[in-house]
Design a protein around this motif. Structure first.
Motif, mmCIF file in Angstrom:
data_model
loop_
_atom_site.group_PDB
_atom_site.id
_atom_site.type_symbol
_atom_site.label_atom_id
_atom_site.label_comp_id
_atom_site.label_asym_id
_atom_site.label_seq_id
_atom_site.Cartn_x
_atom_site.Cartn_y
_atom_site.Cartn_z
ATOM 1 N N ASN A 101 1.716 15.743 -1.996
ATOM 2 C CA ASN A 101 1.975 14.876 -0.850
ATOM 3 C C ASN A 101 3.149 13.951 -1.139
ATOM 4 N N THR A 102 3.922 13.650 -0.122
ATOM 5 C CA THR A 102 5.011 12.684 -0.236
ATOM 6 C C THR A 102 4.474 11.292 0.083
ATOM 7 N N PHE A 103 4.815 10.318 -0.757
ATOM 8 C CA PHE A 103 4.367 8.949 -0.496
ATOM 9 C C PHE A 103 5.478 7.966 -0.823
ATOM 10 N N LYS A 104 5.331 6.769 -0.310
ATOM 11 C CA LYS A 104 6.220 5.659 -0.646
ATOM 12 C C LYS A 104 5.390 4.381 -0.699
ATOM 13 N N MET A 105 5.828 3.418 -1.483
ATOM 14 C CA MET A 105 5.156 2.126 -1.534
ATOM 15 C C MET A 105 5.744 1.235 -0.446
ATOM 16 N N LYS A 106 4.876 0.654 0.357
ATOM 17 C CA LYS A 106 5.331 -0.095 1.528
ATOM 18 C C LYS A 106 4.684 -1.468 1.581
ATOM 19 N N VAL A 107 5.506 -2.479 1.847
ATOM 20 C CA VAL A 107 5.015 -3.847 2.030
ATOM 21 C C VAL A 107 4.884 -4.110 3.525
ATOM 22 N N GLN B 220 0.845 -1.186 0.000
ATOM 23 C CA GLN B 220 0.000 0.000 0.000
ATOM 24 C C GLN B 220 0.884 1.240 0.000
ATOM 25 N N PRO B 221 0.409 2.320 -0.598
ATOM 26 C CA PRO B 221 1.149 3.578 -0.455
ATOM 27 C C PRO B 221 1.012 4.109 0.963
ATOM 28 N N SER B 222 2.087 4.631 1.484
ATOM 29 C CA SER B 222 2.043 5.263 2.803
ATOM 30 C C SER B 222 2.502 6.709 2.658
ATOM 31 N N PHE B 223 2.024 7.544 3.556
ATOM 32 C CA PHE B 223 2.336 8.971 3.512
ATOM 33 C C PHE B 223 3.097 9.329 4.788
ATOM 34 N N PRO B 224 4.426 9.246 4.737
ATOM 35 C CA PRO B 224 5.219 9.429 5.961
ATOM 36 C C PRO B 224 5.234 10.854 6.478
ATOM 37 N N VAL B 225 4.989 11.830 5.608
ATOM 38 C CA VAL B 225 5.034 13.239 6.020
ATOM 39 C C VAL B 225 3.606 13.756 6.130
ATOM 40 N N PRO B 226 3.179 14.196 7.303
ATOM 41 C CA PRO B 226 1.780 14.605 7.466
ATOM 42 C C PRO B 226 1.416 15.872 6.699
ATOM 43 N N HIS B 227 2.361 16.808 6.549
ATOM 44 C CA HIS B 227 2.022 18.063 5.874
ATOM 45 C C HIS B 227 2.286 17.941 4.375
ATOM 46 N N SER B 228 1.793 18.894 3.611
ATOM 47 C CA SER B 228 1.946 18.865 2.163
ATOM 48 C C SER B 228 2.096 20.286 1.637
ATOM 49 N N LEU B 229 2.531 20.382 0.373
ATOM 50 C CA LEU B 229 2.644 21.681 -0.286
ATOM 51 C C LEU B 229 1.340 22.000 -0.996
#
Length: 379
Positions: A299-305, A147-156
């Motif tokens: 938003n910053t995201f990463k794919m996480k297993v 699933q994609p995860s969003f490690p940084v709560p804030h965004s531009l």
């Protein structure tokens, strides 16, 4: 000697469950070619998705052009491909050994892949058959989700800050903090455009995408999609972010979310084998954002297993399936016994009925004095 992990392989959970049910019922048969063992769980899932796309006539790499599948239309393939790309649930297999890995390479049991990305095994691996390799080897498995995860709560944010706008578009980009005009420059989306080009069938769209890649032509655009999952998945394969230590999550990418009151393009999206998308000119899009007509959220995201359970050994699975087959056989035998007992009862009842018909009829009992009266002479 400690166990050394050779690699990982991923089965889509839905596919695994289907094969598992077949094996439990004693109907399992699958012809598996020699299996690739990737260097990490995330790489294993990526490889499985690439293979699924390839079998459906698409490609998730810009180094190979998609090969059409005979007898299957783009619409049918696209539906299956959407499911394959966005399916979050997998079964991860892990191959380990206590043998000298270098010696196993010399013997040809495993073959190293380029750039230490894992190994190919010289023989097929059957998930429901005990591993048959000389020496100390083992395979275990675990359920996992990607699933994609969003490690940084804030965004531009750029442009309009109005919420709950009815039209939303998405685009994945490399993670760079840039001014708006540079942020949306077509050259930053080149890997994504090349990936779409590799899968394109329509000649006119091929020319348009090629012009976008070359930054030439009358119209140059960036591909926007309507699903954030699609955008992040395609971005992951297009930009190939590095993986973190442990291989269970990728480095970060940016997800750009465009919100507006009206459609950016009133024409239907182009239907690609990978997804449906619009090519939107970034200059006009930038102008609309600056004029507060469009809101842009980055938003910053990463794919996480994520592992959803603990590893269990292949032998546990094999023994469980054997138990299920025995239980199934027991139920079938019990059903046979019940059926035969019912049939036996019916046959016994028939025997009794026939026996009754075969018994001689009882002779009638004469009334007292009836014989004397019958023989007396008439007066």
């Amino acid at each position: 000697m400690a166990w050394t992990t050779i690699g990982y392989h991923a089965f889509e959970q839905r596919c695994f469950d289907e094969l598992s049910s077949q094996d439990c019922a004693g109907n399992y048969h699958i012809d598996i070619s020699p299996m690739r063992w990737s260097a990490s769980p995330l790489s294993a899932i990526s490889y499985t998705r690439k293979e699924t796309a390839r079998k459906l006539g698409a490609t998730l790499t810009d180094s190979h052009e998609a090969t059409p599948v005979k007898g299957k239309g783009l619409k049918a393939r696209g539906g299956k491909l959407d499911v394959a790309l966005e399916s979050p649930n997998y079964v991860i297999w892990r191959l380990q050994t206590q043998e000298n890995v270098a010696e196993q390479v010399v013997k040809g049991i495993i073959k190293p892949l380029h750039e230490h990305k894992g190994f190919d095994m010289h023989r097929p691996f059957q998930p429901f058959v005990p591993l048959d390799l000389p020496g100390k080897w083992k395979v275990d498995l675990v359920s996992a989700s990607i699933q994609p995860s969003f490690p940084v709560p804030h965004s531009l944010t750029f442009g309009s800050t109005e919420k709950d706008l009815p039209c939303t578009y998405y685009l994945a980009m490399p993670p760079e903090c840039l001014p708006l005009k540079e942020l949306l420059h077509v050259k930053r989306a080149l890997p994504l455009l090349k990936l779409l080009l590799q899968n394109e069938r329509d000649e006119d769209m091929k020319v348009l995408l090629q012009n976008c890649c070359n930054l030439t032509g009358d119209y140059i655009g960036v591909p926007l999609v309507a699903s954030h999952i699609t955008a992040m998945t395609l971005g992951f394969f297009a930009y190939k972010p590095l993986q973190s230590v442990g291989g269970q999550e990728s480095d970060c990418l940016h997800l750009l979310r465009f919100s507006t009151k009206d459609l950016l393009d009133t024409l239907p999206p182009h239907s690609s084998p990978l997804c449906s998308f619009w090519l939107i000119n970034p200059i006009g899009l930038t102008r609309m954002i600056e004029n507060q007509e469009v809101g842009l959220l980055v938003n910053t995201f990463k794919m996480k297993v994520s592992l959803t359970a603990k590893y269990k050994t292949q032998m546990d699975l094999v023994e469980h399936h054997e138990k299920m087959r025995l239980q199934g056989r027991k139920r079938r035998l019990e059903d046979d016994v019940a059926r035969l007992e019912a049939e036996l009862c019916e046959r016994k009842a028939e025997v009794e009925q026939v026996a009754k018909k075969l018994c001689p009829l009882p002779e009638p009992i004469a009334e007292p004095g009836s014989s004397e009266l019958a023989c007396a002479p008439a007066a």
